[in-house]
Scaffold this motif. Sequence first.
Motif, short mmCIF file in Angstrom:
data_model
loop_
_atom_site.label_atom_id
_atom_site.label_comp_id
_atom_site.label_asym_id
_atom_site.label_seq_id
_atom_site.Cartn_x
_atom_site.Cartn_y
_atom_site.Cartn_z
N THR A 1 0.59 -1.24 -0.38
CA THR A 1 -0.60 0.10 -0.18
C THR A 1 0.94 1.09 0.04
N ASP A 2 0.84 2.21 -0.77
CA ASP A 2 1.73 3.51 -0.87
C ASP A 2 0.75 4.89 0.22
N ILE A 3 2.33 5.45 -0.03
CA ILE A 3 1.78 6.46 1.02
C ILE A 3 1.06 7.55 0.39
N ASN A 4 0.20 8.04 0.04
CA ASN A 4 -0.38 9.25 0.53
C ASN A 4 -1.29 9.76 0.72
N ASP A 5 -1.01 10.98 2.08
CA ASP A 5 -1.34 12.12 2.76
C ASP A 5 -0.98 13.56 2.76
N VAL A 6 -1.90 14.26 3.42
CA VAL A 6 -1.78 15.42 3.66
C VAL A 6 -0.67 15.79 4.78
N ASP A 7 0.43 15.94 4.99
CA ASP A 7 0.97 16.09 6.56
C ASP A 7 0.95 17.43 6.65
N THR A 8 0.92 17.19 8.11
CA THR A 8 1.08 18.71 8.51
C THR A 8 2.93 19.36 8.97
N VAL A 9 3.38 20.47 8.25
CA VAL A 9 4.88 20.75 8.64
C VAL A 9 5.03 21.89 9.53
N ARG A 10 5.89 21.62 10.03
CA ARG A 10 5.39 22.45 11.43
C ARG A 10 7.31 23.03 11.51
N ASN A 11 7.63 24.35 11.15
CA ASN A 11 8.72 24.75 11.58
C ASN A 11 9.85 23.84 10.52
N GLY A 12 9.78 23.56 9.24
CA GLY A 12 9.88 23.13 8.03
C GLY A 12 10.27 22.06 8.46
N ARG A 13 9.62 21.40 10.18
CA ARG A 13 10.15 19.52 9.52
C ARG A 13 8.36 19.17 9.01
N LEU A 14 8.89 17.99 8.19
CA LEU A 14 7.97 17.00 8.24
C LEU A 14 8.77 15.67 9.05
N VAL A 15 7.88 14.64 9.35
CA VAL A 15 8.51 13.32 9.83
C VAL A 15 7.09 12.26 8.74
N ILE A 16 7.72 11.12 8.29
CA ILE A 16 6.52 9.83 8.14
C ILE A 16 7.22 8.20 8.90
N SER A 17 6.57 8.84 9.50
CA SER A 17 7.19 7.79 10.96
C SER A 17 7.18 6.59 10.00
N SER A 18 7.70 5.86 11.39
CA SER A 18 8.16 4.27 11.16
C SER A 18 7.04 3.59 10.67
N ASP A 19 6.14 3.47 11.97
CA ASP A 19 4.85 3.26 11.04
C ASP A 19 4.24 3.00 9.35
N ARG A 20 4.03 4.31 9.46
CA ARG A 20 3.83 4.35 7.82
C ARG A 20 4.81 3.48 6.45
N LEU A 21 5.79 4.02 7.23
CA LEU A 21 6.90 2.67 5.93
C LEU A 21 6.61 1.46 6.31
N SER A 22 5.76 1.01 7.15
CA SER A 22 5.96 -0.58 6.92
C SER A 22 5.51 -0.52 6.45
N SER A 23 4.16 0.53 5.49
CA SER A 23 3.48 -0.63 3.93
C SER A 23 4.07 -0.49 3.11
N LEU A 24 5.82 -0.24 3.46
CA LEU A 24 6.77 -0.18 1.75
C LEU A 24 7.59 -1.29 2.23
N VAL A 25 7.44 -2.24 0.84
CA VAL A 25 8.61 -2.79 1.03
C VAL A 25 10.50 -2.17 0.61
N ASN A 26 11.42 -2.77 1.39
CA ASN A 26 12.88 -2.87 1.17
C ASN A 26 12.90 -2.24 -0.35
N GLY A 27 13.92 -1.48 -0.79
CA GLY A 27 14.75 -1.24 -2.25
C GLY A 27 13.65 0.58 -2.72
N PRO A 28 13.92 0.48 -3.77
CA PRO A 28 14.39 1.64 -4.57
C PRO A 28 12.72 2.32 -3.93
N VAL A 29 12.73 3.64 -3.48
CA VAL A 29 11.26 4.15 -3.71
C VAL A 29 11.00 5.72 -3.60
#
Length: 237
Positions: free
Chosen positions: A169-197
């Motif tokens: 399952t790909d990631i497709n979300d609108v995220d909040t950026v606070r003071n220029g900092r955007l975080v993709i959590s490890s939980d969300r990354l679990s939907s992606l397999v290792n390799g090219p992203v």
Amino acid sequence: MNRLKIFTLISISNLIFLSACTSNEIGNSKDVNPDAIFFDYKIWAEEGRESVTVNLQYRMGGPNGTTLVIDEPGSVKLDGEELQLDSAKLTGAYYEVQKSLDSFTGKHTIVFTDLNKKEYREEFEFTPFTLEPDVPATLTRGNLVFNLKGLDPIDYVRVLATDTSFTSTDINDVDTVRNGRLVISSDRLSSLVNGPVNLEFYKEVEKPLKNTAKEGGKLFLTYGLKREFELKGPHNP
């Protein structure tokens, strides 16, 4: 990158600008009450491409109405430059210009003049954002932090991330950026397999225009950038 997922991402980007219920019919402004014209303004660009596209349409009776050719003495101008009419089967009549991305940052003015020579002036600001530092070639699973420069202290960015697997399952979300900092959590990354992203960030702004005929109008402005990296580390889906 598999073709299905590339097609999905391209389709998402295209749907920002095209809607199945939007009319592609073409009429003339001389046959329409000027107060019934809806202003539909779109500006988009991507890092790495040479130009910004400014696409302006005028519609009869609302955002999904018939597109209009602006008859004289009416006109459409961007920063004092009169834009020429064009048309396409999918989108109908429009006024479009491409400007150099390098020189387009800053404030701009669109002026629409109707048949009664009444002017409607709309100002907007185009501000690209950047990644600093850039994304490394390889990232290890965990909370991924990206620093985006050129955004407001609290801002919102669409995040698209896709891998090479047909089943994940790909990631497709609108995220909040606070003071220029955007975080993709490890939980969300679990939907992606290792390799090219393939990773994409888009800032999307949609707001009503300030100076329009009675029918109203909207501005949609988007800017995006793309990166690729290798994802590695223990995968716990």
